[in-house]
Write an enzyme that holds these catalytic residues in place. Structure first.
Site, short mmCIF file in Angstrom:
data_model
loop_
_atom_site.label_atom_id
_atom_site.label_comp_id
_atom_site.label_asym_id
_atom_site.label_seq_id
_atom_site.Cartn_x
_atom_site.Cartn_y
_atom_site.Cartn_z
CG HIS A 34 13.77 4.97 -9.60
ND1 HIS A 34 12.90 5.36 -8.31
CD2 HIS A 34 13.88 3.67 -9.13
CE1 HIS A 34 13.07 5.16 -6.90
NE2 HIS A 34 13.43 3.96 -7.88
CG ASP A 36 7.14 6.58 -11.50
OD1 ASP A 36 7.99 7.47 -11.45
OD2 ASP A 36 6.21 6.31 -10.53
N GLY A 126 7.71 -5.73 -2.84
CA GLY A 126 7.75 -4.40 -3.48
C GLY A 126 6.73 -5.22 -4.42
CB SER A 128 2.09 -3.76 -6.14
OG SER A 128 1.00 -1.97 -6.11
CB SER A 129 0.03 -6.87 -1.33
OG SER A 129 1.12 -5.38 -0.33
CB SER A 130 -1.05 -1.72 -0.86
OG SER A 130 -0.79 -0.39 -1.34
CG ASP A 174 1.88 -0.07 -7.85
OD1 ASP A 174 2.97 0.18 -8.21
OD2 ASP A 174 2.62 0.11 -6.74
#
Length: 394
Positions: A34, A36, A126, A128-130, A174
């Site tokens: 938290h 960024d 969480g 970051s597969s996307s 990510d």
């Protein structure tokens, strides 16, 4: 992961063998949570879990995509002139968005292609597969059509897909970690300027254990927006006196000297986390440069306490995992990673204690929460890349 089964699936689906193979990792954030959107630094690394693709060019304009993670969706097809978001195309909107924005950036994609994808990143954890699918598509198109896209441009296109095509208001961490990852290194990244520095992480005698709460992050989005606005309020009040543009510009001492300007105690706590957490990422870089993993582990612990007490984004599931981890022998440090309210925590654990750690933390979690956590032993790996076509071990 062995990619030979993907070749067989490809042959079964499309009647020919694929020509090229690609990989994009998932990522964890080692410290700097938290920070960024508060003008601070993050400290991610790429991991050896990720998303694989085997692919072959077609002669026409048709794109055919199949994911072994979503077999019930079947082969998803579209033409190169049909690149609008389509709810029915589900996961394939991530590759579709990358194709669209790469073409919009002026690169030529003259032919369609056929592809089989498989990821071994746990869904909803969480990790970051996307963004992994986005960068996988980016390196795949770059390699398939020899586009010569600079890596930072691919990273920015991936973020644009997430923000504009999918509609998720996330930062660049990510895609950056997945695009720029390096074996045995973390990345200290300034999310505002995109200045970055690699930090050596020598884990010869330790492993990174990813601990999945198996709780979906239902609250994360609403609380994320709430925390952002609280930090913006803190910044506004500090700006009455201080010439700053972001909380990340403050040292701990500057914050302590001026925190009275923040009138609300809760808002003050949120700002304290943003300032102190950013400083922890800078200290982490210095400790890793001199090989001090013990000090790095202590910074991880402090990070979790700050996220629990000042930022209040952990929740009972993450706290139960982390607090159980702290009790185990051979643990250098543990903390939640990601947005919070579910998802994952990470721990750095001595090699000889890994088995005992997983059993003990798993039992403590099951007793307290009532269902199982999942554990993954991760290594720090390279960023998105083309692979050899033969089978590759993780």
């Amino acid at each position: 992961m062995n990619i030979l089964p993907l070749n067989k699936t490809f042959l079964d689906l499309y009647g020919v063998l694929p020509k090229q193979a690609f990989f994009a990792p998932g990522r964890i954030n080692l410290i700097g949570e938290h920070t960024d959107y508060n003008g601070g630094h993050v400290f991610p690394c790429a991991i050896t879990y990720g998303t694989y693709a085997v692919v072959r060019k077609r002669e026409d304009q048709l794109v055919r995509l199949y994911s072994e993670n979503f077999p019930n969706k079947g082969i998803i097809e579209f033409q190169l002139n049909e690149l609008d978001y389509d709810k029915d195309h589900d996961w394939a909107n991530y590759p579709k968005g990358m194709i669209r924005y790469i073409i919009e950036a002026g690169y030529q994609i003259p032919n369609g292609f056929e592809c089989v994808i498989k990821g071994n990143i746990p869904n909803g954890a969480g990790l970051s597969s996307s963004a992994s699918i986005e960068l996988l598509t980016g390196v795949l198109l770059d390699g398939l059509f020899q586009l010569g896209i600079p890596r930072l441009d691919l990273i920015k296109i991936g973020k644009r897909v997430e923000n504009e095509f999918i509609g998720v208001n996330s930062g660049i961490m990510d895609q950056f970690a997945i695009g720029m990852g390096k074996e045995k290194a973390g990345i200290l990244l300034d999310c505002q300027t995109l200045k970055y520095e690699y930090a050596p992480i020598q884990l010869d005698h330790h492993k990174i254990i990813i601990m999945n709460t198996n709780k979906r992050r239902e609250l994360a989005d609403s609380k994320y927006n709430e925390r952002r606005s609280e930090c913006e309020e803190a910044l506004r009040q500090l700006q009455q006196k201080l010439p700053i543009e972001a909380l990340g510009q403050l040292s701990e001492q500057e914050f302590e000297d001026n925190k009275h300007l923040i009138t609300n105690e809760v808002v003050r706590k949120r700002a304290r986390h943003a300032v102190y957490e950013n400083r922890r990422t800078l200290k982490a870089l210095n400790e890793l440069k001199v090989g001090n993993l013990v000090a790095f582990g202590q910074l991880m612990n402090q990070s979790h306490l700050s996220l629990r007490d000042d930022y209040e984004v952990t929740g009972i599931e993450l706290d139960s995992l982390v607090e159980a981890a702290w009790q185990q022998p051979g643990v250098l440090g543990a903390r939640m990673t990601g947005a919070g309210f579910g998802g994952c925590a990470i721990a750095i654990v001595a090699n000889e204690e890994v088995e005992n750690f997983i059993a003990s933390v798993g039992a403590a979690y099951r007793e307290k929460i009532g269902y199982e956590a999942e554990f993954y032993v991760a290594n720090i790996g390279d960023g998105a890349k083309e692979m050899e076509m033969e089978a590759v071990d993780e």
